[in-house]
Write a protein that holds these residues in place. Structure first.
Motif, short mmCIF file in Angstrom:
data_model
loop_
_atom_site.label_atom_id
_atom_site.label_comp_id
_atom_site.label_asym_id
_atom_site.label_seq_id
_atom_site.Cartn_x
_atom_site.Cartn_y
_atom_site.Cartn_z
N VAL A 189 0.84 -1.20 0.00
CA VAL A 189 0.00 0.00 0.00
C VAL A 189 0.87 1.25 0.00
N GLY A 190 1.88 1.27 0.87
CA GLY A 190 2.75 2.45 0.97
C GLY A 190 3.50 2.69 -0.32
N ALA A 191 3.98 1.60 -0.95
CA ALA A 191 4.75 1.75 -2.19
C ALA A 191 3.87 2.30 -3.30
N VAL A 192 2.67 1.76 -3.43
CA VAL A 192 1.77 2.24 -4.49
C VAL A 192 1.44 3.71 -4.26
N ALA A 193 1.11 4.06 -3.00
CA ALA A 193 0.75 5.44 -2.69
C ALA A 193 1.93 6.37 -2.95
N GLY A 194 3.10 6.00 -2.49
CA GLY A 194 4.27 6.87 -2.61
C GLY A 194 4.77 6.95 -4.04
N TYR A 195 4.68 5.85 -4.79
CA TYR A 195 5.22 5.86 -6.14
C TYR A 195 4.32 6.63 -7.10
N PHE A 196 3.02 6.35 -7.03
CA PHE A 196 2.13 6.98 -7.99
C PHE A 196 1.67 8.36 -7.55
N GLY A 197 1.60 8.59 -6.24
CA GLY A 197 1.23 9.92 -5.75
C GLY A 197 -0.17 10.33 -6.18
N GLY A 198 -0.45 11.62 -6.09
CA GLY A 198 -1.71 12.18 -6.59
C GLY A 198 -2.94 11.56 -5.99
N ARG A 199 -3.92 11.30 -6.84
CA ARG A 199 -5.22 10.75 -6.41
C ARG A 199 -5.06 9.43 -5.67
N VAL A 200 -4.26 8.53 -6.31
CA VAL A 200 -4.06 7.20 -5.73
C VAL A 200 -3.56 7.35 -4.30
N ASP A 201 -2.56 8.21 -4.14
CA ASP A 201 -1.98 8.44 -2.83
C ASP A 201 -3.04 8.94 -1.86
N GLU A 202 -3.83 9.91 -2.33
CA GLU A 202 -4.83 10.50 -1.44
C GLU A 202 -5.85 9.47 -0.96
N VAL A 203 -6.36 8.69 -1.90
CA VAL A 203 -7.36 7.67 -1.55
C VAL A 203 -6.76 6.65 -0.57
N LEU A 204 -5.57 6.14 -0.92
CA LEU A 204 -4.96 5.12 -0.07
C LEU A 204 -4.65 5.66 1.32
N MET A 205 -4.19 6.91 1.39
CA MET A 205 -3.82 7.45 2.70
C MET A 205 -5.05 7.70 3.57
N ARG A 206 -6.18 8.08 2.94
CA ARG A 206 -7.42 8.19 3.70
C ARG A 206 -7.76 6.85 4.36
N PHE A 207 -7.57 5.81 3.57
CA PHE A 207 -7.84 4.46 4.02
C PHE A 207 -6.93 4.09 5.20
N VAL A 208 -5.66 4.42 5.05
CA VAL A 208 -4.69 4.15 6.12
C VAL A 208 -5.08 4.90 7.38
N LEU A 214 5.15 4.63 6.70
CA LEU A 214 6.60 4.71 6.63
C LEU A 214 7.09 4.49 5.20
N THR A 215 6.58 3.43 4.57
CA THR A 215 7.00 3.11 3.21
C THR A 215 6.65 4.25 2.26
N ARG A 216 5.46 4.80 2.43
CA ARG A 216 5.04 5.90 1.57
C ARG A 216 6.01 7.08 1.71
N ALA A 217 6.33 7.43 2.96
CA ALA A 217 7.22 8.57 3.19
C ALA A 217 8.58 8.32 2.53
N GLU A 218 9.10 7.12 2.67
CA GLU A 218 10.39 6.78 2.06
C GLU A 218 10.31 6.87 0.54
N PHE A 219 9.20 6.33 0.00
CA PHE A 219 9.05 6.34 -1.46
C PHE A 219 8.92 7.76 -1.99
N LEU A 220 8.17 8.61 -1.27
CA LEU A 220 8.03 10.00 -1.70
C LEU A 220 9.39 10.67 -1.73
#
Lengths: 283, 340
Positions: A98-117, A158-164
């Protein structure tokens, strides 16, 4: 190889980490040799009920059904370590993905996934775990999945932050420009550079998973076929006045194991992320 | 007036209004998600959903099962069922406990105050004493008192909450006979209001201590590292160079800045405190929602378990909003939107 040795040498310079490692190795050895040390099934009666510890037949006393408390603790170590490690692995799979997808693609995907988190971080994890295990049935697999299901959000963040952070670095941009597919960029360039904080958080998560497991089996939601420390403490409650050893020793086992893993985790943190360690230590 | 305009001209009050509004949106969102989740779970459980809802009480009773099927619309398509269960949840119709023969909501409301009292007290105590200990340790970094507190918090952090509770009972109730081992209030004794309050407080000592200990350790560790970090910043040096007294530096400059990450983490830990309350209430037979969920698990009373999950989640959001409000009070630089 040389790098691994360097890491080890640097880890061994942290006295707290070494103490933790020694205790942890002790617990692991206990789990491995349990069947040799106590050939009888831990559920079997081996002594008179309520034998006090250090007194004849058993080392740590016997419980109300004449089961050997020491044997139960040794077999419980297997369950705790197994569940701690496997539910952390489950959390790693979900959280890192989840973190990798959110951090790598960013934007909408990131926003939706992070709301979920965020949502998962808001709901009380332990109660969710109770609900999952109670509904799906208290088997080993369900307990592991339930603990994994409530633990992953931290790893996702954590993974999202690292990926960003890594996403905009030049070597990643270069790989993207070469036309490498996203999966290859993620697996070969970003993930290897994000792995050390993930390892540190993952190792600390083993400790918290063991705590959740013990609380679940204390509540009567452990696998009924497996002896576990939490179950022992839960069973001891009604006879606490006669048999203090039944609740004291398994609790010490949980405490030492969790403490050891936390110490090792902090040692790893100092070794792998020397730059961040002072900040992260408090968190 | 647009949102921006309200924030710009309305000042502080409107910030709170906005905060409350976003809080309400959050709560409704979480309620909907949890209701959906509960719905999925009942259908994911092995066996007939009607049996699941009935719990062990109606295992063999076909009339009851038929009644449940029609009450929950279990013969309708899934989407219709989901929509009606969402609607029910939003109107706080949490179903009926066939075990206890009562509506879930009335059961929950009866138990909620005891849980709020316990979690609220433990939450506040752990924050106050955690930051105090962390400040002492952080301002004396490297001295023996710092080492002592650091080791203590490391040990506390590894304790299973329920076991700590039992050990406190063994020591203070069984051995020393100082404090009551369980319960909420002494039963069967005539008491004035004040005596009753004192009696409840007396019963609360051990459960609150067990619940607060772990979080106290977390906040103390965090506060310590935060203090050490802030201590090295220029404005502290400036204050010291200006001749500001040491106690004033700590109280007005150091504390106020160092406490911010602690408040953030406290908000994130709210779910943990509420979860911890479940085991603590179980250990101390505290008549709250945690004890209720323990009984519900034993009896496989799903409507009650799901109701508790929902209410506890709302409690957590409440605590989150509270910490956000405190954050804004301590740090006026932060606008409503940037606090998460």
């Amino acid at each position: 190889m040389r790098r691994a040795l360097n890491t080890l040498a640097s880890f061994l310079r942290h006295p707290a980490g070494v103490i933790g490692l020694v205790i942890l190795i002790g617990v692991v050895v206990l789990a491995i040799v349990a069947p040799t040390l106590f050939p009888v099934d831990p559920w079997d009666m081996v002594a008179a009920p309520f034998q006090p510890p250090f007194d004849g037949e058993t080392w740590l006393g016997s419980d109300m059904l004449g089961r050997d408390v020491a044997a139960c603790i040794a077999y419980g170590a297997r369950v705790s370590l197994l569940i701690g490690v496997s539910s952390t692995l489950a959390a790693l799979v979900i959280g890192v993905t989840v973190g990798a997808v959110a951090g790598y693609f960013g934007g909408r995907v990131d926003e939706v996934l992070m709301r979920f988190v965020e949502l998962f971080q808001t709901i009380p994890g332990f109660i969710l775990a109770i609900l999952l295990v109670a509904t799906l049935g208290p088997s080993l697999t369900n307990v592991i999945l339930a603990i994994g299901a409530v633990s992953w959000p931290q790893l996702a963040r954590l993974t999202r932050a690292e990926f960003l952070r890594l996403r905009s670095r030049e070597f990643v941009q270069a790989a993207v420009c070469q036309g490498q597919p996203p999966l290859s960029v993620v697996l070969r360039h970003i993930l290897p550079n994000a792995v050390s904080p993930i390892i540190v958080t993952g190792s600390l998560m083993i400790a918290s998973s063991i705590l959740i497991e013990s609380a679940l089996s204390f509540m009567g939601l452990g696998d009924p076929n497996l002896m576990s420390w939490g179950f022992m403490i839960g069973a001891s409650r009604s006879v606490m006045r006669q048999a203090w050893w039944m609740s004291v020793f398994p609790g010490i086992a949980i405490f030492l194991t969790v403490l050891a893993i936390n110490l090792v985790g902090e040692g790893l943190n100092d070794t792998l992320n020397p730059r961040l360690s002072r900040k992260a230590r408090g968190a | 007036m647009s949102v921006v305009a309200i924030t710009r001209y309305g000042g502080r009050l409107s910030a709170y209004v906005l905060g409350a509004a976003s809080g309400a949106v959050k709560i409704i969102g979480v309620i909907l998600v949890i209701a959906t989740f509960n719905f999925i779970l009942v259908h994911a459980a092995p066996g007939d959903p009607a049996q699941v809802i009935a719990g062990q009480s109606g295992a063999a009773d076909e009339t009851l099962l038929r009644q449940i099927r029609s009450a929950y619309g279990l013969d309708q398509p899934y989407l219709v069922q989901l929509a009606s269960s969402l609607k029910k949840t939003l109107t706080l119709d949490l179903g009926y406990s066939y075990r206890q023969q009562r509506t879930v909501l009335s059961l929950l409301l009866e138990r909620l105050p005891a849980t709020l009292l316990l979690t609220g007290t433990a939450f506040i105590l752990s924050l106050v004493f955690g930051t105090a200990l962390g400040t002492i340790a952080g301002t004396r970094a490297g001295k023996w008192s710092d080492t002592f507190f650091t080791i203590v918090s490391l040990l506390l952090y590894a304790l299973p909450v329920f076991w700590l509770g039992l050990m406190l009972v063994l020591l203070f109730s069984v051995q020393l006979n100082w404090l009551p081992p369980f319960g909420y209030v002494t039963v069967g004794v005539e008491m004035t209001t004040w005596q009753r309050i004192a009696d409840i407080a007396w019963h609360m000592v051990l459960p609150t201590l067990s619940l607060a200990a772990v979080y106290l350790a977390i906040y103390a560790r965090l506060m310590r590292s935060s203090i050490i970090e802030v201590k090295q910043q220029d404005f502290i040096k400036t204050a010291r160079a200006k001749g500001v007294t040491e106690s004033r530096i700590v109280m007005h400059h150091l504390l106020r800045n160092a406490i911010l990450p602690v408040i953030t983490v406290a908000g994130m830990q709210a779910g943990g405190v509420v979860g911890g309350a479940v085991v603590v209430e179980t250990v101390f037979a505290w008549p709250g929602l945690g004890r209720l969920i323990y009984d519900a698990v034993l009896q496989r009373d799903y409507p009650v378990m799901q109701g508790i999950f929902l209410i506890m989640s709302i409690v957590v959001i409440g605590l989150n909003l509270l910490t956000e409000a405190v954050y804004r009070m301590v740090d006026p630089r932060i606008s409503v939107r940037s606090v998460t």
